[in-house]
Design a protein around this motif. Structure first.
Motif, PDB file in Angstrom:
ATOM      1  N   CYS A   1       0.805  -1.398   0.041  1.00  0.00           N
ATOM      2  CA  CYS A   1      -0.100  -0.104   0.016  1.00  0.00           C
ATOM      3  C   CYS A   1       0.922   1.520  -0.105  1.00  0.00           C
ATOM      4  O   CYS A   1       0.804   2.425  -0.979  1.00  0.00           O
ATOM      5  CB  CYS A   1      -1.017  -0.108   1.317  1.00  0.00           C
ATOM      6  SG  CYS A   1      -1.925   1.464   1.380  1.00  0.00           S
ATOM      7  N   LEU A   2       1.838   1.150   0.897  1.00  0.00           N
ATOM      8  CA  LEU A   2       2.456   2.662   1.171  1.00  0.00           C
ATOM      9  C   LEU A   2       3.534   2.595   0.094  1.00  0.00           C
ATOM     10  O   LEU A   2       3.971   3.971  -0.369  1.00  0.00           O
ATOM     11  CB  LEU A   2       3.350   2.643   2.396  1.00  0.00           C
ATOM     12  CG  LEU A   2       2.498   2.742   3.460  1.00  0.00           C
ATOM     13  CD1 LEU A   2       3.139   2.585   5.005  1.00  0.00           C
ATOM     14  CD2 LEU A   2       1.369   3.979   3.596  1.00  0.00           C
ATOM     15  N   ASN A   3       4.297   1.703  -0.671  1.00  0.00           N
ATOM     16  CA  ASN A   3       4.913   1.763  -1.845  1.00  0.00           C
ATOM     17  C   ASN A   3       4.387   2.141  -3.098  1.00  0.00           C
ATOM     18  O   ASN A   3       4.933   3.196  -3.939  1.00  0.00           O
ATOM     19  CB  ASN A   3       5.718   0.506  -2.069  1.00  0.00           C
ATOM     20  CG  ASN A   3       6.599   0.261  -1.031  1.00  0.00           C
ATOM     21  OD1 ASN A   3       7.225   0.900  -0.513  1.00  0.00           O
ATOM     22  ND2 ASN A   3       6.971  -1.353  -0.914  1.00  0.00           N
ATOM     23  N   SER A   4       3.193   2.048  -2.951  1.00  0.00           N
ATOM     24  CA  SER A   4       2.378   2.524  -4.214  1.00  0.00           C
ATOM     25  C   SER A   4       1.792   3.836  -4.013  1.00  0.00           C
ATOM     26  O   SER A   4       1.660   4.507  -5.069  1.00  0.00           O
ATOM     27  CB  SER A   4       1.048   1.350  -4.221  1.00  0.00           C
ATOM     28  OG  SER A   4       0.098   1.779  -3.364  1.00  0.00           O
TER      29      SER A   4
ATOM     30  N   GLU B   1      10.714   2.525   8.252  1.00  0.00           N
ATOM     31  CA  GLU B   1      10.928   2.271   6.752  1.00  0.00           C
ATOM     32  C   GLU B   1      10.098   3.466   5.995  1.00  0.00           C
ATOM     33  O   GLU B   1      10.434   3.611   4.881  1.00  0.00           O
ATOM     34  CB  GLU B   1      10.418   0.841   6.258  1.00  0.00           C
ATOM     35  CG  GLU B   1      11.222  -0.211   6.960  1.00  0.00           C
ATOM     36  CD  GLU B   1      11.042  -1.492   6.205  1.00  0.00           C
ATOM     37  OE1 GLU B   1      10.765  -1.422   5.165  1.00  0.00           O
ATOM     38  OE2 GLU B   1      11.281  -2.646   6.983  1.00  0.00           O
ATOM     39  N   TYR B   2       9.143   4.170   6.678  1.00  0.00           N
ATOM     40  CA  TYR B   2       8.631   5.143   5.920  1.00  0.00           C
ATOM     41  C   TYR B   2       8.205   6.461   6.615  1.00  0.00           C
ATOM     42  O   TYR B   2       7.137   6.804   7.338  1.00  0.00           O
ATOM     43  CB  TYR B   2       6.907   4.554   5.746  1.00  0.00           C
ATOM     44  CG  TYR B   2       7.129   3.297   4.625  1.00  0.00           C
ATOM     45  CD1 TYR B   2       6.893   3.384   3.454  1.00  0.00           C
ATOM     46  CD2 TYR B   2       7.063   1.832   5.511  1.00  0.00           C
ATOM     47  CE1 TYR B   2       7.114   2.221   2.675  1.00  0.00           C
ATOM     48  CE2 TYR B   2       6.914   0.859   4.622  1.00  0.00           C
ATOM     49  CZ  TYR B   2       6.977   0.846   3.276  1.00  0.00           C
ATOM     50  OH  TYR B   2       7.207  -0.101   2.530  1.00  0.00           O
ATOM     51  N   SER B   3       9.307   7.026   6.746  1.00  0.00           N
ATOM     52  CA  SER B   3       9.332   8.348   7.767  1.00  0.00           C
ATOM     53  C   SER B   3       8.704   9.478   7.083  1.00  0.00           C
ATOM     54  O   SER B   3       8.490  10.462   7.823  1.00  0.00           O
ATOM     55  CB  SER B   3      10.840   8.780   7.866  1.00  0.00           C
ATOM     56  OG  SER B   3      11.531   8.917   6.465  1.00  0.00           O
TER      57      SER B   3
ATOM     58  N   GLU C   1      -3.604  -1.638  -3.560  1.00  0.00           N
ATOM     59  CA  GLU C   1      -2.402  -0.972  -4.232  1.00  0.00           C
ATOM     60  C   GLU C   1      -2.833   0.059  -5.356  1.00  0.00           C
ATOM     61  O   GLU C   1      -3.688  -0.456  -6.216  1.00  0.00           O
ATOM     62  CB  GLU C   1      -1.899  -2.097  -4.749  1.00  0.00           C
ATOM     63  CG  GLU C   1      -0.489  -1.718  -5.651  1.00  0.00           C
ATOM     64  CD  GLU C   1       0.134  -3.201  -6.354  1.00  0.00           C
ATOM     65  OE1 GLU C   1       1.046  -2.751  -7.066  1.00  0.00           O
ATOM     66  OE2 GLU C   1      -0.444  -4.371  -6.035  1.00  0.00           O
ATOM     67  N   VAL C   2      -2.487   1.289  -5.300  1.00  0.00           N
ATOM     68  CA  VAL C   2      -3.038   2.258  -6.039  1.00  0.00           C
ATOM     69  C   VAL C   2      -2.327   2.337  -7.221  1.00  0.00           C
ATOM     70  O   VAL C   2      -0.882   2.194  -7.310  1.00  0.00           O
ATOM     71  CB  VAL C   2      -3.264   3.456  -5.256  1.00  0.00           C
ATOM     72  CG1 VAL C   2      -4.190   3.405  -3.874  1.00  0.00           C
ATOM     73  CG2 VAL C   2      -1.941   4.194  -5.011  1.00  0.00           C
TER      74      VAL C   2
END
Length: 320
Positions: free
Chosen positions: A20-23, A52-54, A91-92
């Motif tokens: 989700c966050l990578n997309s 990993e997602y600051s 996943e966008v």
């Protein structure tokens, strides 16, 4: 200046978060921020985001307050004129934010715009192309299980699916954000219904696309928690949004609708849970704090109620 805040509620969804966050990280539109609201997860979700997602704004709640509370927390700390609600098991597409923002800005009377949600397991099939609601008291996903090619045009819908949709903040504030009594399930229909009552529109935008696993938090399509809350909230939704004359008008349909659902869930082995949910729905509807949330009938909105009623009847046929 940021124009959009993407709000992702999460509860023990670590297995989905990276996808989700990578997309959502690399979008074609850049003026946006991401807010993840964690509902007391115990699976390491919070540490994953911190380490990993600051670039994600993290709200770490002490326990599971439910979807509605989590989203409201995200809305309150956001400052943007538009907010996107996004499920953690999605996943966008790269232009997801751009397409939603463009679509709602082109429609000044739109309260919300829903995306094309595609089944992650079968990517030629629709998971949700906007939500409908009918006189049986049923909310349902438009196009579920059908080929995505059949849903390639923008259209009016009853309500946006809050799993991947954009909302105009000004109108959200006007309606008091999400009603946290719902906890989860049907809160998006409640928002869409209120928007109709005061004359706003809800749209489906097929160019905004997202893959959706489905039931990423609840764990399955049919389970005790989901069935109880859905039954409970379906009663509360009617009580809150339908004035007396509309409830009387729809009573025969509603009785049929609830009876069919009781039979359906009895066959599935969840009849007691569904009936228990209905009983609880009547109880919460007449709690003092909830009774005060009821949308009051105003003669100036009579035309909107008439349009709603026509939609409720038309959507009986759409369901089948």
């Amino acid at each position: 200046m940021e124009k959009v805040s993407v709000i992702i509620p999460n509860y023990n969804g670590m297995s989905y978060l990276k996808t989700c966050l990578n997309s959502i990280k690399n979008q074609t539109f850049l003026e946006y921020s991401v807010i993840l609201v964690d509902n007391g997860s115990s699976d390491g979700s919070v540490n994953l985001v911190r380490n990993e997602y600051s670039w994600v704004k993290l709200i770490d709640l002490p326990k599971n307050y439910g979807f509605c509370h989590a989203v409201n927390e995200g809305i309150r700390i956001s400052k943007t004129p538009y907010v996107i609600f996004l499920n953690n098991d999605t996943e966008v597409f790269p232009d997801f934010v751009e397409q939603l923002l463009k679509g709602i800005e082109e429609r000044p009377t739109a309260f919300s715009c829903s995306s094309m949600m595609i089944q992650d397991q079968e990517r030629s099939k629709v998971d949700d192309a906007g939500n409908f609601y009918n006189a049986f008291g049923w909310g349902f996903a438009r196009g579920k299980g059908k080929d995505i090619s059949k849903y390639d045009k923008p259209s009016r819908i009853f309500a946006a699916c809050a799993g991947a949709a954009i909302y105009r903040r000004e109108y959200l504030n006007q309606m008091g954000l999400l009603d946290e009594e719902y906890f989860a399930y049907l809160e998006d229909l409640d928002l869409g219904y209120q928007a109709w009552i005061i004359g706003y529109e809800n749209w489906y935008l097929p160019k905004a696309k997202v893959y959706h696993v489905g039931s990423g938090t609840s764990g399955s399509r049919y389970n005790e928690l989901k069935i109880r809350y859905s039954a409970r909230n379906s009663v509360y939704l009617i009580h809150k949004n339908m004035p007396l004359f509309q409830r009387i008008l729809n009573l025969p349909f509603l009785l049929i609708g609830f009876f069919i659902k009781i039979l359906f869930f009895t066959v599935k082995g969840y009849g007691k849970e569904y009936i228990s949910g209905i009983k609880n729905g009547f109880f919460i509807s007449y709690k003092k704090e909830n009774y005060e949330k009821k949308v009051r009938f105003r003669w100036g909105n009579l035309g909107h109620y008439c349009r709603i009623q026509i939609a409720l009847w038309i959507n009986l046929f759409r369901r089948f």
